[in-house]
Design a protein around this motif. Structure first.
Motif, mmCIF file in Angstrom:
data_model
loop_
_atom_site.group_PDB
_atom_site.id
_atom_site.type_symbol
_atom_site.label_atom_id
_atom_site.label_comp_id
_atom_site.label_asym_id
_atom_site.label_seq_id
_atom_site.Cartn_x
_atom_site.Cartn_y
_atom_site.Cartn_z
ATOM 1 N N MET A 1 38.678 37.583 76.055
ATOM 2 C CA MET A 1 39.933 38.264 76.387
ATOM 3 C C MET A 1 40.986 37.816 75.389
ATOM 4 S SD MET A 1 41.838 38.166 80.086
ATOM 5 C CE MET A 1 43.410 38.982 80.379
ATOM 6 N N HIS A 2 41.333 38.699 74.464
ATOM 7 C CA HIS A 2 42.291 38.365 73.422
ATOM 8 C C HIS A 2 43.723 38.601 73.905
ATOM 9 C CE1 HIS A 2 39.223 37.917 70.285
ATOM 10 N NE2 HIS A 2 38.622 38.973 70.809
ATOM 11 N N GLY A 3 44.625 37.764 73.464
ATOM 12 C CA GLY A 3 46.024 37.941 73.825
ATOM 13 C C GLY A 3 46.813 36.680 73.584
ATOM 14 N N ARG B 1 49.247 48.006 79.452
ATOM 15 C CA ARG B 1 48.891 47.654 78.074
ATOM 16 C C ARG B 1 47.743 46.663 77.922
ATOM 17 N NH1 ARG B 1 50.314 51.981 75.441
ATOM 18 N NH2 ARG B 1 52.557 52.269 75.197
ATOM 19 N N LYS B 2 47.693 45.629 78.747
ATOM 20 C CA LYS B 2 46.653 44.618 78.553
ATOM 21 C C LYS B 2 46.166 44.109 79.901
ATOM 22 C CE LYS B 2 50.007 40.826 77.974
ATOM 23 N NZ LYS B 2 51.169 41.640 78.301
ATOM 24 N N TYR C 1 42.414 45.486 84.866
ATOM 25 C CA TYR C 1 42.603 46.163 83.582
ATOM 26 C C TYR C 1 43.386 47.460 83.794
ATOM 27 C CZ TYR C 1 38.643 49.149 84.944
ATOM 28 O OH TYR C 1 37.815 50.028 85.604
ATOM 29 N N GLU D 1 36.426 41.773 74.277
ATOM 30 C CA GLU D 1 35.294 41.778 73.347
ATOM 31 C C GLU D 1 34.078 41.163 74.040
ATOM 32 O OE1 GLU D 1 33.999 39.757 69.049
ATOM 33 O OE2 GLU D 1 36.035 39.471 69.871
ATOM 34 N N HIS E 1 38.465 47.774 77.795
ATOM 35 C CA HIS E 1 39.785 47.731 77.168
ATOM 36 C C HIS E 1 39.643 47.201 75.743
ATOM 37 C CE1 HIS E 1 44.047 46.580 76.540
ATOM 38 N NE2 HIS E 1 44.264 47.605 77.339
ATOM 39 N N ALA F 1 42.607 33.261 72.740
ATOM 40 C CA ALA F 1 41.676 34.039 73.548
ATOM 41 C C ALA F 1 41.163 33.196 74.709
ATOM 42 C CB ALA F 1 40.512 34.532 72.698
ATOM 43 N N THR G 1 41.301 45.064 74.093
ATOM 44 C CA THR G 1 41.540 43.632 73.926
ATOM 45 C C THR G 1 40.394 42.780 74.471
ATOM 46 O OG1 THR G 1 42.730 43.425 76.019
ATOM 47 C CG2 THR G 1 44.042 43.961 74.045
#
Length: 334
Positions: A194-196, A220-221, A236, A186, A182, A2, A184
């Protein structure tokens, strides 16, 4: 993995929503989409038409914008927010040190040597910069301009929804906005996570704030521009529906006959005031199922677009819908 984006009190004040789609970001992200098979129902026909006639200039652009990993930061100058030509002018005035730095980063991250044309760019060659701007302009004219009214309408609808979220009830509009951008992303005040799989570390905004930019071709992200010496930008994806870029999309004449009748006229006027399907049904004195059917007809005719937040569907007029109602649209601002 993240990325943690840290906000100070100054960053809260400086963070803002974009006012329109950024043509150079859409150019870059569409180049990414052109090289993948992602989103076939949305982008498949568009991709097939473009791939059938790739010229050497477009191939050079594709080499600068690999579908995965790093793309040079100079391809999306902040001036692009003012329109295509302002963005291209800024692109062609990129300092040599930025060109060299970004293209060296591209070579390292891709594991491939730069092409001769990219090496000329890295050296700050004036002819190479002029040709890059011309290539971006030609690509935009061929790939994006025919669909720009649709792209603009979809992004405008997302921005109207974000404005509605900010102006809604509750004491934390900033957090409410961040939590709905979005799945993803938080929000843990004062940090946006930003998760990924391809993002990690910490980004200190340092008083610069964050530009929140909805994008049609972001898929998608979210993606982020996080250079230390540039304005941070979080791009986004908007919501998509199948065949948004099909040739008949954005031309509603074939569906206008379906608008005849009191119920649809009332629903269209109610959309101009904002609201969910349930609220629209109440205005038109019909059931939610009936309202949903009529809203679908209006959407297929290109008069409104729909976005979902949680379990609720929010509807916003397209420019064509606004014109049909004599220019009446919700006056929402952030």
């Amino acid at each position: 993995m993240a990325l943690r984006i840290h906000f100070s009190s100054d960053d809260f004040a400086q963070t803002r929503l974009a006012q329109a789609p950024d043509p150079l970001w859409e150019v870059l992200l569409s180049l990414h989409m052109l090289q993948t098979g992602d989103g076939p129902l949305v982008f498949g026909q568009w991709r097939h038409r473009l791939r059938a006639g790739l010229d050497i200039d477009t191939r050079r652009l594709l080499a600068l914008a690999p579908p995965r990993g790093y793309s040079p930061d100079f391809l999306t100058p902040a001036a692009g927010a003012g329109g295509l030509e302002l963005g291209i002018n800024a692109l062609q005035c990129t300092p040599r040190v930025r060109l060299h730095q970004d293209l060296a980063h591209l070579a390292r991250s891709s594991g491939r040597p730069l092409s001769p044309a990219a090496r000329d760019l890295a050296d700050g060659d004036a002819t190479a910069l002029r040709e890059l701007g011309d290539a971006v302009r030609a690509y935009h004219r061929r790939a994006l301009a025919p669909h720009w009214p649709r792209i603009r309408a979809e992004v405008d609808a997302d921005l109207a929804l974000r404005a509605r979220i900010v102006s809604g009830a509750g004491g934390d509009p900033f957090g409410r906005l961040m939590r709905t951008l979005h799945p993803t992303l938080e929000w843990q005040d004062p940090v946006l996570i930003m998760h990924g799989p391809h993002v990690q570390g910490d980004l200190q905004l340092g008083g610069r704030g964050l530009l929140l930019l909805p994008s049609f071709f972001c898929w998608r992200k979210p993606t982020i521009l996080q250079s230390e010496d540039l304005l941070p930008v979080l791009v986004y994806p908007i919501e998509h529906t199948p065949r948004q870029l099909a040739p008949d999309q954005g031309r509603a004449g074939h569906g206008l006959h379906a608008l005849l009748g009191r119920t649809r006229a009332v629903l269209l006027e109610a959309v101009a005031e904002g609201g969910t399907t349930t609220e629209l049904a109440r205005c038109a004195d019909v059931t939610a199922a009936t309202a949903s059917h009529h809203v679908s007809v209006l959407r297929d005719a290109g008069l409104l677009v729909t976005r979902r937040v949680g379990g609720a569907a929010h509807h916003t007029l397209t420019p064509l819908g606004v014109d049909l109602l004599g220019g009446r649209a919700p006056g929402l601002t952030v």
